[in-house]
Design a protein around this motif. Structure first.
Motif, short mmCIF file in Angstrom:
data_model
loop_
_atom_site.label_atom_id
_atom_site.label_comp_id
_atom_site.label_asym_id
_atom_site.label_seq_id
_atom_site.Cartn_x
_atom_site.Cartn_y
_atom_site.Cartn_z
N LEU A 109 47.40 53.36 25.38
CA LEU A 109 46.29 54.20 26.72
C LEU A 109 45.13 53.73 26.71
N ALA A 110 44.19 53.09 25.61
CA ALA A 110 42.85 53.12 25.92
C ALA A 110 42.68 51.80 26.48
N GLU A 111 43.99 50.72 26.14
CA GLU A 111 43.87 49.04 25.93
C GLU A 111 44.58 48.63 27.59
N GLY A 112 45.75 49.17 28.05
CA GLY A 112 46.27 48.98 28.78
C GLY A 112 47.54 48.33 28.11
N PRO A 113 47.91 47.69 29.39
CA PRO A 113 49.12 46.46 29.35
C PRO A 113 48.35 44.97 29.09
N LEU A 114 49.60 44.18 28.85
CA LEU A 114 49.38 43.29 28.40
C LEU A 114 48.31 42.61 29.78
N ILE A 115 48.99 42.27 30.83
CA ILE A 115 48.59 41.62 31.69
C ILE A 115 47.26 42.39 32.25
N CYS A 116 46.16 43.56 32.21
CA CYS A 116 45.38 43.30 31.70
C CYS A 116 44.58 43.38 30.83
N ASN A 117 44.88 42.37 29.51
CA ASN A 117 43.99 42.03 28.55
C ASN A 117 44.14 40.63 28.48
N THR A 118 45.35 39.95 28.53
CA THR A 118 45.34 37.97 28.26
C THR A 118 46.03 37.39 29.50
N GLN A 119 45.57 36.37 29.20
CA GLN A 119 46.35 35.74 29.77
C GLN A 119 47.59 35.35 29.91
N SER A 120 47.93 35.41 28.99
CA SER A 120 49.70 35.63 29.23
C SER A 120 50.20 36.68 28.83
N PRO A 154 39.81 38.00 38.72
CA PRO A 154 39.83 37.07 40.13
C PRO A 154 40.90 36.17 40.26
N THR A 155 40.86 35.13 39.15
CA THR A 155 40.59 33.77 39.17
C THR A 155 41.66 33.57 37.94
N GLY A 156 42.92 33.50 37.25
CA GLY A 156 43.31 32.86 35.66
C GLY A 156 45.20 33.36 35.58
N PHE A 157 45.81 33.62 34.92
CA PHE A 157 46.96 32.71 34.91
C PHE A 157 47.47 33.87 34.96
N ASN A 158 47.55 35.36 34.98
CA ASN A 158 48.26 36.27 35.92
C ASN A 158 48.53 36.18 37.22
N ASN A 159 47.63 36.21 37.71
CA ASN A 159 47.59 35.49 39.69
C ASN A 159 48.56 34.11 40.00
N SER A 160 48.40 33.40 38.67
CA SER A 160 49.84 32.39 39.54
C SER A 160 51.35 32.92 39.07
N THR A 161 51.14 34.10 38.37
CA THR A 161 52.88 33.97 37.89
C THR A 161 52.90 35.86 38.01
N LEU A 162 52.66 37.02 37.92
CA LEU A 162 52.93 37.14 38.28
C LEU A 162 52.35 38.23 39.44
N ASN A 163 52.88 38.52 40.60
CA ASN A 163 52.68 39.28 41.77
C ASN A 163 51.18 40.76 42.10
N PHE A 164 51.03 41.02 42.85
CA PHE A 164 50.36 42.98 42.78
C PHE A 164 52.00 43.76 42.42
N SER A 165 52.67 43.80 43.23
CA SER A 165 53.59 44.49 43.15
C SER A 165 54.76 44.75 41.14
N SER A 166 54.51 43.39 40.25
CA SER A 166 54.60 43.57 39.04
C SER A 166 53.10 44.78 38.27
N GLU A 167 52.43 44.05 38.43
CA GLU A 167 51.19 44.06 37.70
C GLU A 167 51.04 45.41 38.56
#
Length: 215
Positions: A109-120, A154-167
């Protein structure tokens, strides 16, 4: 009241429900990607479900005490001091498992899911070390990754592979699963400590004569 009387029976059923709930909550983030994308082991929601806090901590480690508590009423297996001592001993394992489940859940809970912390989103980015569980920074326990509109850069790998709904799905599943596991761990800890106390008192005071004659 000895461990063969009402509380132990109630304790056993309560632990059984929490055990099953812990396994289900742990399984949700594991199978979520399989349901969404028909893929397994790819794009995991976080690293922490792979620590199996609900399957091992709140699940497997709770089974011995649960079985003992459920069997006590029918088989009178706690109608002596030895049975009470064994009941207390098995619930020590429950307490250890509950604490493990709580530590993993708090860190998740402190760190959150991978999508919020890493580029992959890959298990390769996970670092499985016991040091991770002992270095919990409560000051970072503000859940900003969940309450903010978006945790993506704002920019990064996540935005190109996962849309807002997935996040959103990843954040909700991660928050719900580990908050639930934290509550399961707390309740199992309380039930475990209460049964340890009852078993310890039973060892000191002995069993009730009525129950002893029935056994």
């Amino acid at each position: 009241m000895t461990c063969c009387e009402g509380w132990t029976s109630c304790n056993g059923f309560s632990l059984l429900i929490l055990l099953l709930l812990g396994v289900v909550l742990n399984a949700i983030p594991l199978v979520a990607n399989l349901v969404e994308e028909d893929k397994f082991f790819e794009n995991p929601i976080s690293c922490f479900e792979w620590w199996f806090p609900g399957i091992i901590g709140a699940g497997v480690m709770v089974i011995p005490a649960t079985v003992m508590s459920l069997a006590a009423r029918k088989r009178a297996c706690c109608n002596d001091r030895t049975g009470m001592f064994l009941s207390s001993l098995l619930n020590v394992i429950t307490v250890i498992g509950a604490v493990y489940c709580m530590l993993v859940s708090i860190q998740a809970l402190a760190e959150g899911p991978l999508i919020c912390n890493t580029q992959s989103n890959s298990v390769a980015t996970c670092e499985f070390s016991l040091k991770n569980l002992t270095h919990i920074h409560l000051e970072s326990f503000d859940l900003q990754w969940f309450f903010s509109d978006s945790c993506l850069s704002p920019t990064g790998f996540n935005n190109s592979t996962l849309n807002f709904s997935s996040e959103e799905n990843h954040r909700i599943i991660h928050f719900s699963a580990f908050l639930g596991l934290l509550l399961v761990g707390i309740l199992e800890l309380l039930f475990g400590f209460s049964q340890i106390l009852i078993g310890f008192l039973g060892c000191l005071c002995g069993v009730s004569k009525r129950r002893r004659r029935i056994g």
